[in-house]
Design an enzyme around this catalytic site. Sequence first.
Site, short mmCIF file in Angstrom:
data_model
loop_
_atom_site.label_atom_id
_atom_site.label_comp_id
_atom_site.label_asym_id
_atom_site.label_seq_id
_atom_site.Cartn_x
_atom_site.Cartn_y
_atom_site.Cartn_z
N ARG A 1 0.86 -1.19 0.00
CA ARG A 1 0.00 0.00 0.00
C ARG A 1 0.89 1.23 0.00
O ARG A 1 1.75 1.38 0.86
CB ARG A 1 -0.89 -0.03 1.25
CG ARG A 1 -2.16 0.76 1.13
CD ARG A 1 -3.07 0.39 2.26
NE ARG A 1 -2.41 0.54 3.54
CZ ARG A 1 -2.60 1.58 4.34
NH1 ARG A 1 -3.43 2.53 4.02
NH2 ARG A 1 -1.96 1.64 5.50
N THR B 1 -0.56 7.75 -1.49
CA THR B 1 -1.81 7.71 -2.27
C THR B 1 -2.81 6.72 -1.67
O THR B 1 -3.99 6.74 -2.02
CB THR B 1 -1.53 7.26 -3.72
OG1 THR B 1 -1.03 5.91 -3.67
CG2 THR B 1 -0.50 8.16 -4.39
N ASP C 1 -1.91 1.03 13.99
CA ASP C 1 -1.44 0.20 12.88
C ASP C 1 -1.45 -1.27 13.31
O ASP C 1 -0.63 -1.70 14.13
CB ASP C 1 -0.03 0.63 12.46
CG ASP C 1 0.38 -0.04 11.16
OD1 ASP C 1 0.35 -1.29 11.09
OD2 ASP C 1 0.72 0.68 10.21
N ASP D 1 1.81 -3.38 12.68
CA ASP D 1 2.88 -3.02 13.61
C ASP D 1 2.61 -3.58 15.00
O ASP D 1 3.54 -4.03 15.69
CB ASP D 1 3.03 -1.49 13.68
CG ASP D 1 3.76 -0.93 12.48
OD1 ASP D 1 4.39 -1.71 11.73
OD2 ASP D 1 3.71 0.30 12.28
C1 PRP Z 1 -3.26 -2.19 6.65
C2 PRP Z 1 -4.36 -3.16 6.93
C3 PRP Z 1 -5.05 -3.27 5.59
C4 PRP Z 1 -4.93 -1.87 5.05
C5 PRP Z 1 -6.21 -1.13 5.26
O1 PRP Z 1 -2.20 -2.82 6.05
O2 PRP Z 1 -3.91 -4.38 7.45
O3 PRP Z 1 -4.44 -4.19 4.71
O4 PRP Z 1 -3.89 -1.24 5.80
O5 PRP Z 1 -6.17 0.12 4.67
P1 PRP Z 1 -7.04 0.46 3.38
O6 PRP Z 1 -8.42 -0.03 3.64
O7 PRP Z 1 -6.96 1.97 3.32
O8 PRP Z 1 -6.40 -0.18 2.20
P2 PRP Z 1 -0.83 -2.06 5.70
O9 PRP Z 1 -0.90 -1.56 4.28
O10 PRP Z 1 -0.54 -1.03 6.73
O11 PRP Z 1 0.22 -3.21 5.70
P3 PRP Z 1 0.65 -4.27 6.84
O12 PRP Z 1 -0.42 -5.32 6.86
O13 PRP Z 1 1.95 -4.77 6.34
O14 PRP Z 1 0.78 -3.54 8.15
N1 URA Z 2 -4.19 0.26 8.56
C1 URA Z 2 -4.09 0.06 9.89
O1 URA Z 2 -3.35 -0.82 10.34
N2 URA Z 2 -4.80 0.85 10.69
C2 URA Z 2 -5.61 1.81 10.23
O2 URA Z 2 -6.25 2.51 11.05
C3 URA Z 2 -5.71 2.01 8.84
C4 URA Z 2 -4.98 1.21 8.02
#
Ligand code: PRP
Ligand code: URA
Length: 213
Positions: A108, A112, A204, A207
């Site tokens: 992600r 953006t 997060d 994390d």
């Molecule tokens: C987080 C979460 C989702 C996403 C949600 O992952 O676990 O996958 O963000 O956000 P969205 O609905 O705006 O797409 P992240 O991209 O932070 O990666 P991670 O799982 O490695 O922490």
């Molecule tokens: N991803 C997360 O882990 N937390 C949020 O609140 C949004 C995106």
Amino acid sequence: MELENKRFTVIQHPLVAHKMSYLRDEAARPTEFRQLVSELAAIEAYEALRDAPLKDVTVRTPLADVPCQRIPSGAITVVPILRAGLGMLEGVHRTLPAASVGHLGMDRDETTHEAHPYYAKFPPRIAESTVLLVDPMLATGGSAIAALKYLRDAGVQDIRLLVLVAAPEGVQAVLEADPNVRIWTCALDDGLNEDAYILPGLGDAGDRIFGTL
Ligand code: PRP
Ligand code: URA
């Protein structure tokens, strides 16, 4: 937004409310956080599989034959969205140890908020199975929408998205982007902040699961 319609369910149960209160607490350490994510995922899988496919079988008890029903092997596939979705895998397996597993890595863009698949490994007959797509957070919906598109392109018909915390914007975006997906969440929060984090949310999730804060 309604708490329940045909395609969207906020699970309302005292155990969920209880566990969510500890999950949201900033004082929860990764060990406790992981445990709670897992326990909530087990409850969600139970809810989302209320109409799971069953086949008739005959079982021999020590006394007699008895007609029973079983979920056919390969009928359910759990697909965690990497990375944070991995935290829900053990809990879903606790509810249904026979579920197959597919992995879907989503990257992600932090500016953006656009998401792109970078890794996928699915069981060979995933198209015929019911997929539980799991990720603790549904924020803008970008990651879930990209994951759903990837699974639809792989031929999957029945996809159930299981999240722990959802923002109304994300729920709406996902339901609009995919006319057949159904969503379960443990909590529907107020909205997103300027960094697309869910408020009040839990921070997060990845994390906190993996101790990378
Ligand atoms: C987080 C979460 C989702 C996403 C949600 O992952 O676990 O996958 O963000 O956000 P969205 O609905 O705006 O797409 P992240 O991209 O932070 O990666 P991670 O799982 O490695 O922490
Ligand atoms: N991803 C997360 O882990 N937390 C949020 O609140 C949004 C995106």
